[in-house]
Design an enzyme around this catalytic site. Structure first.
Site, mmCIF file in Angstrom:
data_model
loop_
_atom_site.group_PDB
_atom_site.id
_atom_site.type_symbol
_atom_site.label_atom_id
_atom_site.label_comp_id
_atom_site.label_asym_id
_atom_site.label_seq_id
_atom_site.Cartn_x
_atom_site.Cartn_y
_atom_site.Cartn_z
ATOM 1 N N VAL A 21 0.835 -1.207 0.000
ATOM 2 C CA VAL A 21 0.000 0.000 0.000
ATOM 3 C C VAL A 21 0.868 1.255 0.000
ATOM 4 O O VAL A 21 0.543 2.245 -0.660
ATOM 5 C CB VAL A 21 -0.974 -0.015 1.196
ATOM 6 N N TYR A 146 -3.732 -10.880 15.459
ATOM 7 C CA TYR A 146 -3.633 -9.731 14.561
ATOM 8 C C TYR A 146 -4.917 -8.909 14.588
ATOM 9 O O TYR A 146 -4.886 -7.679 14.656
ATOM 10 C CB TYR A 146 -3.351 -10.245 13.150
ATOM 11 N N HIS A 189 -0.331 -12.958 1.005
ATOM 12 C CA HIS A 189 -1.786 -12.968 0.951
ATOM 13 C C HIS A 189 -2.257 -13.806 -0.236
ATOM 14 O O HIS A 189 -1.511 -14.060 -1.179
ATOM 15 C CB HIS A 189 -2.329 -11.545 0.864
ATOM 16 N N ARG A 218 -14.190 -13.490 -1.586
ATOM 17 C CA ARG A 218 -13.497 -12.292 -1.124
ATOM 18 C C ARG A 218 -13.757 -11.122 -2.066
ATOM 19 O O ARG A 218 -13.993 -11.294 -3.255
ATOM 20 C CB ARG A 218 -11.979 -12.537 -1.059
#
Length: 324
Positions: A21, A146, A189, A218
């Site tokens: 990101v 997390y 991921h 997803r």
């Protein structure tokens, strides 16, 4: 002689600036006109400071004296790493988040935008999930460490506002992918790990082995879209309450459909097989982007097939230097 009010331009510190990101935000700032005149943007990597350490965190803040912070840094990993190391994910992320947000407060930063994750939402819930539901029950057991650490950022933001009036907030992206991601097959991921798996299977002439049934669904968001939205949040979103940054519910796809899109993008024509002895994790995490659409009704997301193709092309072109 009249007094002049000096307007200090933003000095934005981006933690986790070398990650997926962070690189997307850097691209938007430097190549898409996201940087305004007089602004300074600093993108930190783990080489600049270990944010688990409060001393190193303070030193890097004292060096750059940011007026605004985009907090992306986190200890992250794939599903199976989370399942093995929940305690490490809990402790390290609590330390990172507290060090960054408290140091921003002590240094007088006027705004902090932290990045949460859709995995923070309750495991047992109704769909679609929205911003009001974060604390309505325990998260999925696979990555509870997390998830709880990330939830605490929302708690902290509310407390800083109540006690000091700070307008610190958080964004909640759905599954992010794109250039500069961690493509490691074990710890990356899902979508990026599958890109690497498929690329290797094509080179070696073998089948692609997908963990689980391929049935979980997803919502995937392209990293450059997310970068554009986070910059908008920094400039134009004043709520303390977090905001989900995601494509719409109708854009949700199965892991199997995602693998098929990757195979097409990489021209892979071999066999794809699913190992149903391995965990699927959460079957769905459908999130509502209604709040985002109230603010930005006309924002255009990159079509998923196009975004996957761009990501695959980047991965192939940068394979020797990609995180694999």
């Amino acid at each position: 002689m009249g007094s002049e009010i000096k307007v200090v331009p933003m000095r934005v510190l981006v933690t986790g600036g070398s990650g997926l990101v962070g690189k997307a935000i850097e691209h938007v700032v430097q190549r898409e006109g996201g940087k305004l005149e007089g602004e300074e943007w600093i993108f930190l990597s783990s080489k600049d400071a270990d944010l688990v350490d409060v001393g190193q965190t303070r030193a890097v803040f004292e060096k750059y004296r940011p007026t605004h912070v985009i907090h992306l840094a986190a200890k992250v990993g794939g599903l199976y790493l989370h399942m093995r190391e929940n305690l490490h994910f809990l402790r390290d992320n609590i330390k990172i988040n507290d060090n960054v947000v408290q140091t921003a407060h002590e240094m007088g930063a006027t705004k902090v935008v932290s990045c949460l994750s859709s995995c923070i939402f309750p495991d047992k819930t109704t769909y679609p999930i929205d911003e009001t539901m974060i604390h309505n029950g325990p998260p999925h057991d696979s990555n509870f460490g997390y998830s709880h650490a990330k939830r605490l950022i929302d708690v902290q933001n509310r407390a800083y506002y109540q006690q000091y009036g700070h307008r610190y907030t958080a964004v909640i992206p759905t599954n992010v992918f794109g250039p500069y991601d961690n493509f490691n097959i074990e710890n990356g991921h899902v979508l990026s790990a599958l890109v690497n798996k498929t690329y290797k299977a094509k080179k070696e002439g073998t089948a692609v082995n997908v963990c689980g049934s391929g049935a979980p669904r997803r919502q995937f968001i392209y990293s450059l879209d997310l970068g554009r939205l986070i910059i908008w949040v920094l400039r134009g979103y004043d709520e303390i309450d977090p905001i989900i940054l995601s494509v719409g519910e109708e854009e949700e796809i199965s892991i199997k459909e995602a693998v098929d899109l990757i195979a097409k993008a990489l021209d892979f024509t071999g066999k794809i097989q699913f190992d149903t002895t391995l965990s699927d994790g959460q079957m769905k995490k459908t999130a509502s982007n209604a709040k985002l659409r109230r603010y930005l009704p006309n924002f255009t997301f990159t079509p998923l097939n196009e975004a996957i193709k761009k990501t695959c092309d980047w991965f192939v072109a940068n394979y020797d230097n990609a995180r694999t």
